[in-house]
Design an enzyme around this catalytic site. Structure first.
Site, mmCIF file in Angstrom:
data_model
loop_
_atom_site.group_PDB
_atom_site.id
_atom_site.type_symbol
_atom_site.label_atom_id
_atom_site.label_comp_id
_atom_site.label_asym_id
_atom_site.label_seq_id
_atom_site.Cartn_x
_atom_site.Cartn_y
_atom_site.Cartn_z
ATOM 1 N N SER A 229 0.839 -1.195 0.000
ATOM 2 C CA SER A 229 0.000 0.000 0.000
ATOM 3 C C SER A 229 0.881 1.255 0.000
ATOM 4 O O SER A 229 1.729 1.406 -0.883
ATOM 5 C CB SER A 229 -0.976 -0.049 1.179
ATOM 6 O OG SER A 229 -2.013 0.877 1.029
ATOM 7 N N ASP A 455 -8.678 -4.409 -6.154
ATOM 8 C CA ASP A 455 -8.226 -3.644 -4.987
ATOM 9 C C ASP A 455 -9.028 -2.353 -4.853
ATOM 10 O O ASP A 455 -9.040 -1.527 -5.757
ATOM 11 C CB ASP A 455 -6.736 -3.315 -5.128
ATOM 12 C CG ASP A 455 -6.094 -2.920 -3.812
ATOM 13 O OD1 ASP A 455 -6.691 -2.106 -3.073
ATOM 14 O OD2 ASP A 455 -5.003 -3.424 -3.508
ATOM 15 N N HIS A 485 -7.529 -5.793 -0.649
ATOM 16 C CA HIS A 485 -6.395 -4.871 -0.698
ATOM 17 C C HIS A 485 -5.102 -5.669 -0.651
ATOM 18 O O HIS A 485 -4.723 -6.222 0.372
ATOM 19 C CB HIS A 485 -6.480 -3.918 0.496
ATOM 20 C CG HIS A 485 -5.487 -2.805 0.460
ATOM 21 N ND1 HIS A 485 -5.138 -2.133 -0.688
ATOM 22 C CD2 HIS A 485 -4.771 -2.225 1.460
ATOM 23 C CE1 HIS A 485 -4.258 -1.190 -0.407
ATOM 24 N NE2 HIS A 485 -4.010 -1.231 0.887
#
Length: 516
Positions: A229, A455, A485
């Site tokens: 991320s 995602d 995610h």
């Protein structure tokens, strides 16, 4: 976790009873720093229980083979423009390699995202998932500056945060807009009051320089890195600053480095909308009587009605707090981060339709870093502080109002929330660094870039743009056709083969590889 504008935190503030020196981000050394920080030796000890700023809870459970986690602190300059000045302590955690010394490659440093997530808190949760990687690496993570135990940014206390998260984050009239903007200003002024010393020094470029110091202190010639991320943005900035120092690196759940803060928020609106539709389709196709609704359209309509009703009249949540429209939105968004939470989301929605908001409140608290004891981690404060220090743009209420139609077109359910989140930095004390990060890294070793088509928080398109921005011969793109995610924690054998093959053996998959 994503890089949200104001969901009002990341998925994943510490109490005002902390010592005033910690609140101000003080270091152990207020005088000039004459030591060579690259020569410091880390004192690894058994890990204490995480601080509340990190997330609280008990000491990390032993690793699958019974080995214990070890913790230490590393000194870094408070201001990298003045490397001989004051220092701060950065909290580190590691699991020593389980393999023999001859096969050991070095340390593999993780950043799990946020920004604002505590690596010291998070890495032990995934210890079993990285068992194979541990055969050749010491697994290492850290609290970035401003986070957890690393001079944490502090803004509001726990009682104030409870009230702040209950405020209406999607105003419908002038009075509500004024209240939202005033609440944002109060939050930002509290951050400056309690954390003025650290706020100018929490940019991603500062954290990247910390990474390079960490690499050297750990004894590695190259940085071996696993960024997830926001951790992909941090890794990209590192590669730009230190391309010749990049070793084997993997980016998963990839941030789009070409976007402004506004474009990133709009992309998230589209991403979470897609994830909601995928959740609804999964529920109605697999469950004879889906508790969230009878069709994809019905699920969305029922959620829309729930949020409208909560805007007018909240329902009981976690006593004494009520489930507001803002809390319910945060709870739904949190559940869309992982397909593993879809069943829980369906049950939470079913309960909320019947007037019980407790399950959605549990999800909302998880998003906001609130423990069951009523205390918060500092993820909200750190997330906003790092975003605002990084992002040059400052959006006021009038600008957001003009943009609302575009955000609503992207997501009827989440557009307003993500649009109004853009005002988070309007009154921030520190100017933002740039419109978007520079991740161009000519001369870097190849970096494996893994994008997930489903995602919600870092939409799939960002992986391709990251690979392009890194430069020809650097970004090697892999696609995972999945949900949630990130890709590595999906347990996809194909993704694991690609990532493990590169990190452990240096074998790159063919660029454009597709996993499902």
């Amino acid at each position: 976790m994503p890089k949200p504008s104001r969901l009002r935190a990341a998925a994943l503030a510490t109490t005002v009873l902390l010592l005033s020196c910690v609140l101000a981000g003080c270091s152990d050394d207020d005088g000039d720093n004459d030591e060579d920080l690259t020569a410091q030796e880390l004192d690894w000890q058994d890990c204490p229980a995480p601080s509340q700023a990190e997330g609280g809870g008990g000491t990390p459970s032993p690793l699958p083979d019974g080995d214990e986690w070890q913790c230490s602190t590393m000194k870094a300059p408070l201001d990298w423009d003045d490397p001989k000045g004051d220092t701060i302590d950065l909290a580190l955690i590691r699991a020593k390699s389980s393999g023999d010394e001859n096969s050991r490659i070095g340390s593999l440093i993780f950043n799990f995202g946020g920004p604002g997530g505590s690596g010291v808190y998070t890495l032990p949760s995934f210890g079993a998932d990285y068992t194979k990687l541990r055969t050749r690496y010491d697994l290492v993570s850290f609290d970035p500056r401003g986070v957890g135990r690393s001079s944490p940014v502090t803004c509001l206390n726990d009682r104030q945060l409870d009230a702040w998260f209950q405020e209406d984050a999607t105003p419908d009239d002038a009075a509500e807009r004024g209240a939202l903007l005033e609440g944002t200003k109060d939050f930002n002024e509290a951050c400056e009051k309690h954390s003025k010393r650290i706020l100018p020094h929490v940019r991603t470029t500062d954290a990247a320089r910390d990474l390079d110091l960490m690499r050297e202190v750990l004894g590695d010639d190259k940085l071996h890195y696993f960024g997830i991320s926001y951790g992909t943005e941090l890794g990209g900035v590192y590669a730009h600053l230190f391309p010749k120092k990049v070793g084997r690196a993997v980016f998963d759940a990839v941030v789009d480095p070409t976007e402004t803060a506004e474009q990133g928020s709009l992309g998230q609106a589209k991403g979470f909308q897609l994830a909601l539709e995928n959740f609804a389709e999964d529920c109605v196709s697999k469950v004879e009587d889906c508790p969230a609704g009878d069709s994809v359209e019905d699920v969305q309509n029922r959620i829309a009605k729930l949020l409208t009703d909560l805007d007018a009249k909240p329902i009981p949540g976690a006593f004494p707090r009520e489930l507001t429209q803002s809390a319910a939105t945060s709870g739904i968004l949190q559940a869309l981060y992982s397909k593993d939470l879809w069943q829980f989301l369906a049950e939470a929605l079913d309960s909320a339709y019947d007037g019980d908001g407790q399950l959605l409140m549990v999800l909302s608290d998880s998003m906001n870093g609130r423990s069951t004891n009523g205390e918060y981690s500092n993820i909200t404060a750190a997330n906003i502080s790092i975003n605002c220090a990084d992002d040059k743009a400052r959006y006021d209420g009038a600008y957001v109002q003009r943009k609302l139609p575009e955000f609503r077109a992207a997501s009827r359910l989440f557009g307003d929330s993500l649009a109004w989140g853009m005002v988070s930095c309007t009154d921030w004390a520190v100017p933002g660094a740039a419109d978007h990060p520079d991740v161009s890294a000519p001369g870097s070793a190849p970096i494996l870039v893994v994008g997930n088509t489903g995602d919600p928080a870092t939409p799939y398109e960002g992986a391709h743009r990251m690979a392009q921005a890194l430069g020809k011969g650097v970004g090697v793109e892999v696609t995972y056709k999945g949900q949630g995610h990130g890709a590595y924690d999906s347990k996809s054998k194909c993704v694991h083969a690609a990532v493990d093959g590169y990190l452990l053996e240096g074998k790159l998959p063919a660029t454009g590889t597709v996993c499902s």
